[in-house]
Design an enzyme around this catalytic site. Structure first.
Site, PDB file in Angstrom:
ATOM      1  N   LYS A  69       0.850  -1.192   0.000  1.00 33.72           N
ATOM      2  CA  LYS A  69       0.000   0.000   0.000  1.00 33.72           C
ATOM      3  C   LYS A  69       0.877   1.230   0.000  1.00 33.72           C
ATOM      4  O   LYS A  69       1.847   1.311   0.760  1.00 33.72           O
ATOM      5  CB  LYS A  69      -0.870  -0.008   1.274  1.00 33.72           C
ATOM      6  CG  LYS A  69      -1.846   1.145   1.387  1.00 33.72           C
ATOM      7  CD  LYS A  69      -3.134   0.861   0.659  1.00 33.72           C
ATOM      8  CE  LYS A  69      -4.024   2.080   0.496  1.00 33.72           C
ATOM      9  NZ  LYS A  69      -3.662   2.926  -0.664  1.00 33.72           N
ATOM     10  N   LYS A  93       4.906   2.164   8.427  1.00 31.12           N
ATOM     11  CA  LYS A  93       3.736   2.982   8.785  1.00 31.12           C
ATOM     12  C   LYS A  93       2.501   2.093   8.940  1.00 31.12           C
ATOM     13  O   LYS A  93       1.763   2.192   9.918  1.00 31.12           O
ATOM     14  CB  LYS A  93       3.506   4.018   7.677  1.00 31.12           C
ATOM     15  CG  LYS A  93       2.573   5.141   8.055  1.00 31.12           C
ATOM     16  CD  LYS A  93       2.322   6.079   6.862  1.00 31.12           C
ATOM     17  CE  LYS A  93       3.587   6.777   6.385  1.00 31.12           C
ATOM     18  NZ  LYS A  93       3.293   7.800   5.350  1.00 31.12           N
ATOM     19  N   LYS A 105       5.180   1.996  -2.994  1.00 31.24           N
ATOM     20  CA  LYS A 105       5.182   3.406  -3.410  1.00 31.24           C
ATOM     21  C   LYS A 105       5.436   3.476  -4.902  1.00 31.24           C
ATOM     22  O   LYS A 105       6.043   2.576  -5.482  1.00 31.24           O
ATOM     23  CB  LYS A 105       6.302   4.176  -2.697  1.00 31.24           C
ATOM     24  CG  LYS A 105       6.051   5.665  -2.643  1.00 31.24           C
ATOM     25  CD  LYS A 105       5.086   5.983  -1.523  1.00 31.24           C
ATOM     26  CE  LYS A 105       4.899   7.437  -1.280  1.00 31.24           C
ATOM     27  NZ  LYS A 105       4.266   7.665   0.033  1.00 31.24           N
ATOM     28  N   THR A 189      -4.580  13.037   6.564  1.00 33.24           N
ATOM     29  CA  THR A 189      -3.184  13.039   7.007  1.00 33.24           C
ATOM     30  C   THR A 189      -3.017  14.033   8.158  1.00 33.24           C
ATOM     31  O   THR A 189      -2.472  13.709   9.221  1.00 33.24           O
ATOM     32  CB  THR A 189      -2.252  13.410   5.836  1.00 33.24           C
ATOM     33  OG1 THR A 189      -2.504  12.492   4.764  1.00 33.24           O
ATOM     34  CG2 THR A 189      -0.795  13.359   6.235  1.00 33.24           C
ATOM     35  N   ASN A 219      -1.642  19.965   0.883  1.00 29.44           N
ATOM     36  CA  ASN A 219      -2.795  19.351   1.552  1.00 29.44           C
ATOM     37  C   ASN A 219      -2.590  19.258   3.073  1.00 29.44           C
ATOM     38  O   ASN A 219      -3.381  19.781   3.856  1.00 29.44           O
ATOM     39  CB  ASN A 219      -3.051  17.964   0.918  1.00 29.44           C
ATOM     40  CG  ASN A 219      -4.115  17.175   1.672  1.00 29.44           C
ATOM     41  OD1 ASN A 219      -4.026  16.960   2.881  1.00 29.44           O
ATOM     42  ND2 ASN A 219      -5.139  16.734   0.974  1.00 29.44           N
ATOM     43  N   SER A 350      -7.334   5.702   3.952  1.00 26.38           N
ATOM     44  CA  SER A 350      -7.276   4.911   2.715  1.00 26.38           C
ATOM     45  C   SER A 350      -7.747   3.480   2.994  1.00 26.38           C
ATOM     46  O   SER A 350      -8.466   2.868   2.195  1.00 26.38           O
ATOM     47  CB  SER A 350      -5.843   4.851   2.175  1.00 26.38           C
ATOM     48  OG  SER A 350      -5.563   5.945   1.346  1.00 26.38           O
TER      49      SER A 350
HETATM   50  N1  GLU Z   1       0.901   8.945   0.358  1.00 21.92           N
HETATM   51  C1  GLU Z   1       0.391   8.815   1.679  1.00 21.92           C
HETATM   52  C2  GLU Z   1       1.487   8.396   2.638  1.00 21.92           C
HETATM   53  O1  GLU Z   1       2.655   8.611   2.394  1.00 21.92           O
HETATM   54  C3  GLU Z   1      -0.846   7.932   1.748  1.00 21.92           C
HETATM   55  C4  GLU Z   1      -0.669   6.553   1.236  1.00 21.92           C
HETATM   56  C5  GLU Z   1      -1.986   5.789   1.120  1.00 21.92           C
HETATM   57  O2  GLU Z   1      -3.028   6.350   1.417  1.00 21.92           O
HETATM   58  O3  GLU Z   1      -1.903   4.626   0.703  1.00 21.92           O
HETATM   59  O4  GLU Z   1       1.225   7.913   3.701  1.00 21.92           O
END
Ligand code: GLU
Length: 421
Positions: A69, A93, A105, A189, A219, A350
């Site tokens: 993810k 995370k 990613k 976030t 954001n 998410s």
């Molecule tokens: N890009 C965001 C992060 O770095 C969200 C990633 C997601 O929602 O999968 O945490």
């Protein structure tokens, strides 16, 4: 972002966490290398009829705890090293938050501000055409990141549905609400970081009215300023990629938001409502109680870490503090709420979006907020307790918390396919 060996820096944190746990060295070794990184060249037609190509990547770092993810960023300085590092951080995370995911990613090396809307759509669709075999609702689930947004996720979800011949909304999160996006994903976030700070405020000895500096006004930066501003805290300085403003009496958040909505820098508000122009380089050292890095990696380094006056740093960006800077901040008694916990609200909502897509039943925004708050507080408290008990920083504690879960899952899978699966 251009720093060589970003992943090497990130792995320092893994070794540090490992030294506090009794974990098989093979498990640590497994986590030091991405499972797979795919690099492609995307070719799109520009509005003037010419063709242009862009490098793009998708990394699936580790899928021990579930499908990988993580977001897709569009940035001119993106590199494979950066994508793999961000995917490593996503792995930790998701484990900190106990989400049933691994880490991934993606990125395209592009300055999206130089593309028309039609070119941006063609690029987004080209990304999915290239990576459709890699992603999937139970394999690898992208989302927005720097310079990508719900509109882009909508195009990507549509392209995936075209390829599969059926709607598969759970393949991507951060979608527009009309295409199965979740309420509350937009400010998730910042909201996660906000719940975390509120929950730990007493333990951290934070006052009723904090003075806050925000670096980066996209954001996350805009939403944290709005949420904390609404609670009566004072935003005393903000910066974006083009400039910075400050005011000891507190900036007017509506002026800042208006400027951004018009596509202007926060610096354009200087002269209005007591806003004074600042040098963006000075933002990190502004006199304040809470510093919120919400921009890029490596913004607080060994050059400027000793200038930080805040008592607390809330990392809404990924990787804003280098390991050398971490040591300086810790020596100066500054507490850092680390990225893999502090900005995990985004991936947590998410996850809620993915769950709602799979069950086909959608929650109202109060339910989303309540669930997010519960998880942020539960995992935030757990990390806080580890940090107190072991007398280690919140960052090392977050890695210890995540690594314990990752190690358990790696061992539960069995060791037959240890380095291949
Ligand atoms: N890009 C965001 C992060 O770095 C969200 C990633 C997601 O929602 O999968 O945490």
């Amino acid at each position: 972002m251009t720093v060589d060996g970003l992943l090497d820096h990130a792995l320092v944190r893994l070794d540090e966490a490992a030294s506090h746990l009794n974990i098989d060295q093979d498990v640590i070794e497994k986590l030091k290398f991405p499972r797979e990184t795919t690099k492609v060249r995307l070719m799109i037609r520009m509005d003037d009829g010419s063709r242009k190509s862009f490098l793009a990547w998708r990394c699936r770092y580790d899928d021990t705890r579930g499908p990988t993810k993580g977001g897709i960023r569009f940035h001119p300085d993106s590199t494979a090293d950066e994508v793999e590092t961000l995917a490593f951080w996503m792995t930790f995370k998701c484990a900190v938050m106990n989400l049933p995911y691994g880490g991934g990613k993606g990125a395209v090396q592009v300055d999206p501000r130089k593309l028309s809307k039609a070119e941006l759509e063609r690029l987004s669709r080209a990304y999915i055409q290239a990576f459709a075999r890699i992603i999937g609702p139970d394999r690898d689930i992208p989302a927005p990141d720097l310079y990508t947004n719900s509109m882009i996720m909508g195009w990507m979800a549509d392209e995936y549905a075209q390829i599969k011949g059926q709607a598969e909304p759970a393949v991507i999160t951060g979608k527009p609400i009309a295409l199965g996006g979740s309420l509350g994903r937009g400010d998730a976030t910042a909201r996660g970081g906000y719940y975390l700070v509120r929950h730990l405020a007493e333990d951290l000895g934070l006052g009723q009215t904090m003075r806050i500096a925000v670096q980066g006004f996209g954001n996350a930066g805009q939403n944290i300023a709005s949420l904390l501003g609404a609670d009566g805290h004072k935003i005393v300085a903000v910066s974006d990629s083009e400039g910075a403003v400050g005011s000891k009496a507190g900036l007017h958040i509506d002026l800042l938001l208006e400027a951004k909505a018009k596509g202007q820098s926060v610096a354009s508000t200087a002269g209005q409502g007591g806003h004074e122009l600042l040098d963006p380089k000075d933002l990190v050292g502004v006199d304040c109680d809470l510093l919120v890095p919400a921009a890029l990696e490596n913004m607080i380094d060994c050059q400027n870490a000793s200038s930080v006056k805040a008592k607390l740093v809330l990392e809404l960006a990924n990787g804003p503090v280098t390991p050398e800077a971490d040591a300086i901040l810790a020596r100066n008694g500054i507490v850092v709420l680390p990225d893999i916990l502090a900005n995990a609200g985004g991936v947590t909502v998410s996850y809620f979006e993915w769950v709602q897509n799979k069950q086909g039943y959608y929650w109202d925004v109060e339910e989303i907020h309540e669930r997010l708050k519960t998880i942020m507080e539960r995992e935030g408290r757990a990390v806080w307790n580890i940090s107190r008990e072991r007398e280690i920083t919140m960052r090392t504690a977050a890695y210890v918390h995540a690594l314990g879960r990752l190690a358990e899952a790696i061992e539960a899978h069995g060791t037959q396919n240890f380095f291949t699966s």
